[in-house]
Design an enzyme around this catalytic site. Structure first.
Site, PDB file in Angstrom:
ATOM      1  N   HIS A 130      -4.617  14.461  -9.392  1.00  0.00           N
ATOM      2  CA  HIS A 130      -4.531  13.225  -9.875  1.00  0.00           C
ATOM      3  C   HIS A 130      -3.625  12.527 -10.862  1.00  0.00           C
ATOM      4  O   HIS A 130      -3.134  11.514 -10.992  1.00  0.00           O
ATOM      5  CB  HIS A 130      -6.171  12.793 -10.026  1.00  0.00           C
ATOM      6  CG  HIS A 130      -6.831  12.659  -9.123  1.00  0.00           C
ATOM      7  ND1 HIS A 130      -7.219  11.587  -8.484  1.00  0.00           N
ATOM      8  CD2 HIS A 130      -7.759  13.521  -8.447  1.00  0.00           C
ATOM      9  CE1 HIS A 130      -8.032  11.744  -7.227  1.00  0.00           C
ATOM     10  NE2 HIS A 130      -8.323  12.885  -7.255  1.00  0.00           N
ATOM     11  N   GLU A 175      -4.321   2.458  -4.759  1.00  0.00           N
ATOM     12  CA  GLU A 175      -3.030   2.498  -4.415  1.00  0.00           C
ATOM     13  C   GLU A 175      -2.459   1.138  -3.785  1.00  0.00           C
ATOM     14  O   GLU A 175      -1.597   0.862  -3.065  1.00  0.00           O
ATOM     15  CB  GLU A 175      -2.591   3.497  -3.221  1.00  0.00           C
ATOM     16  CG  GLU A 175      -3.129   3.453  -2.005  1.00  0.00           C
ATOM     17  CD  GLU A 175      -4.429   4.101  -1.778  1.00  0.00           C
ATOM     18  OE1 GLU A 175      -4.744   4.476  -0.590  1.00  0.00           O
ATOM     19  OE2 GLU A 175      -5.222   4.257  -2.813  1.00  0.00           O
ATOM     20  N   ASP A 218       0.863  -1.142   0.155  1.00  0.00           N
ATOM     21  CA  ASP A 218      -0.052  -0.032  -0.079  1.00  0.00           C
ATOM     22  C   ASP A 218       0.956   1.150   0.003  1.00  0.00           C
ATOM     23  O   ASP A 218       1.890   1.368   0.807  1.00  0.00           O
ATOM     24  CB  ASP A 218      -0.965  -0.128   1.324  1.00  0.00           C
ATOM     25  CG  ASP A 218      -2.156   1.191   1.278  1.00  0.00           C
ATOM     26  OD1 ASP A 218      -3.049   0.904   0.642  1.00  0.00           O
ATOM     27  OD2 ASP A 218      -1.619   2.337   1.491  1.00  0.00           O
ATOM     28  N   ASN A 252      -2.574  12.834  -3.673  1.00  0.00           N
ATOM     29  CA  ASN A 252      -3.521  13.353  -4.751  1.00  0.00           C
ATOM     30  C   ASN A 252      -4.135  14.749  -4.345  1.00  0.00           C
ATOM     31  O   ASN A 252      -4.520  15.436  -5.232  1.00  0.00           O
ATOM     32  CB  ASN A 252      -4.681  12.382  -4.804  1.00  0.00           C
ATOM     33  CG  ASN A 252      -4.465  11.120  -5.893  1.00  0.00           C
ATOM     34  OD1 ASN A 252      -3.729  11.112  -6.572  1.00  0.00           O
ATOM     35  ND2 ASN A 252      -5.125   9.943  -5.463  1.00  0.00           N
ATOM     36  N   ASP A 304      -1.435   9.508 -10.442  1.00  0.00           N
ATOM     37  CA  ASP A 304      -1.422   8.310 -11.470  1.00  0.00           C
ATOM     38  C   ASP A 304       0.121   8.089 -11.802  1.00  0.00           C
ATOM     39  O   ASP A 304       0.555   6.886 -11.921  1.00  0.00           O
ATOM     40  CB  ASP A 304      -2.160   8.664 -12.747  1.00  0.00           C
ATOM     41  CG  ASP A 304      -3.698   8.479 -12.373  1.00  0.00           C
ATOM     42  OD1 ASP A 304      -3.915   7.982 -11.592  1.00  0.00           O
ATOM     43  OD2 ASP A 304      -4.367   8.933 -13.367  1.00  0.00           O
TER      44      ASP A 304
END
Length: 347
Positions: A220, A250, A207, A215, A224
């Site tokens: 975003h 994630e 994680d 974010n 990404d």
């Protein structure tokens, strides 16, 4: 012609990348009269590229998957293959070289868009005739198209890693193989000497720490990009026989095959430190937390995932940026053993 058609039928009958690799090198080896044929993985890492064999067939031998015994092995630097390096740099369809002993090597990158992460390498004692190159080129085209089809159904669209649906299938196969024969070789691999009891299969849950903050602060698009770069680090950090999946968001999962606890710890922690040391554009430093557990063929997939998830939760709630082994946490009294629950949902 009959032999070519037989190989085409065999190649297009597979729904698995491993068996597709075995099938294509078997076809090329026979039709090209080669001394050796390999499927190579092109690994981007540390600002350069490395070449690592993942399947091989040699004259008079059976095709097999190829794995290096050292888990930290990235491959050979691309600079050791100047003809291939130039081919990749110029986005050419092929490259050829002749060694000092007169052997002719032909490289055929598998281009997917503007990237080539797979390459066929064919070695034979004499030069390649136009007819031979034409036939091999046709096989490579079929191979590339079938790889695309498999990737479309098996891969996460953002990172290119295997997806959740594929994970369920891969874990089920691993459990089935472990239950029926703990020492059974993987498809395409030769018989191995009996593994010690310490060699196990492992499941690791990964994680990204504080990903929501990334974010929220950077947007975003940068989030990404972080996921894509972490996926690249996973590909270069884990071994070719391991399987890496994106579960969504994630969260990632890794299946590590045939490793001792000591090696599993080294492999997982190498990935964690590679992420910590990487400079992410705009974002800077990003870390990951990992929980992992040995896979038992007598446990249900949901219980295995649940225990790895418990170890991950411990890592995230005790400082993050660490990898925690479920059984060590339980034996150390740091975590209560998870009760069996075949209906639980994770992730």
């Amino acid at each position: 012609m009959d032999s070519l058609l037989k190989h085409m039928v065999d190649m297009t009958g597979h729904r698995d990348h491993t068996m597709l690799d075995i099938s294509v090198i078997s076809a090329v080896q026979e039709l090209a009269g080669a001394l050796q044929t390999r499927v190579l993985t092109i690994v981007p890492a540390k600002g350069t590229q490395y070449v690592r064999a993942r399947a091989i067939i040699a004259d008079g031998e059976a095709a097999r998957m190829e794995d290096h015994p050292d888990p930290s092995y990235l491959g050979e630097p691309i600079a050791q293959f100047p003809a291939l390096e130039a081919c990749l740099r110029e986005h050419d369809s092929s490259a050829e070289s002749v060694s000092a002993d007169g052997r002719h090597t032909l490289w055929l990158p598998i281009w997917i868009g503007d990237k080539a992460l797979t390459c066929l390498e064919i070695v034979r004692p004499t030069a390649y005739s136009p007819d031979t190159v034409h036939v091999i080129g046709g096989i490579v085209s079929v191979y590339r198209n079938f790889q695309n089809l498999l990737d479309y159904s098996e891969r996460d669209s953002l990172t290119g890693l295997l997806n959740r649906k594929t994970f369920d299938d891969q874990l089920a196969k691993m459990l089935h193989a472990s239950a029926s024969d703990q020492d059974a070789p993987l498809p395409g691999q030769p018989e191995r000497r009996q593994a010690t009891e310490e060699q196990k299969q492992w499941l690791a849950v990964v994680d990204v720490d504080h990903f929501k903050a990334v974010n929220d602060k950077f947007g975003h698009l940068y989030g990404d990009e972080v996921l894509i770069l972490i996926a690249n680090l996973m590909t270069s950090s884990f071994r070719s026989q391991d399987r890496v999946f994106r579960f969504g968001g994630e969260e990632f999962v890794v299946l590590l095959r045939s490793s001792t606890l000591e090696n599993a710890q080294k492999i997982i922690d190498r990935f964690r430190t590679n992420v910590e040391a990487h400079v992410f554009p705009q974002v800077g430093t990003v870390t990951v937390s990992v929980g992992y557990v040995a896979i038992s063929p007598y446990e249900s997939p949901v219980n295995i995932l649940g225990r790895a998830d418990q170890a991950l939760y411990y890592a995230k709630s005790h400082g993050r940026n660490q990898a925690c082994h479920y059984d060590q946490l339980v034996s150390g009294g740091l975590l209560a053993a998870a009760a069996s629950n075949d209906t639980a949902e994770f992730f």
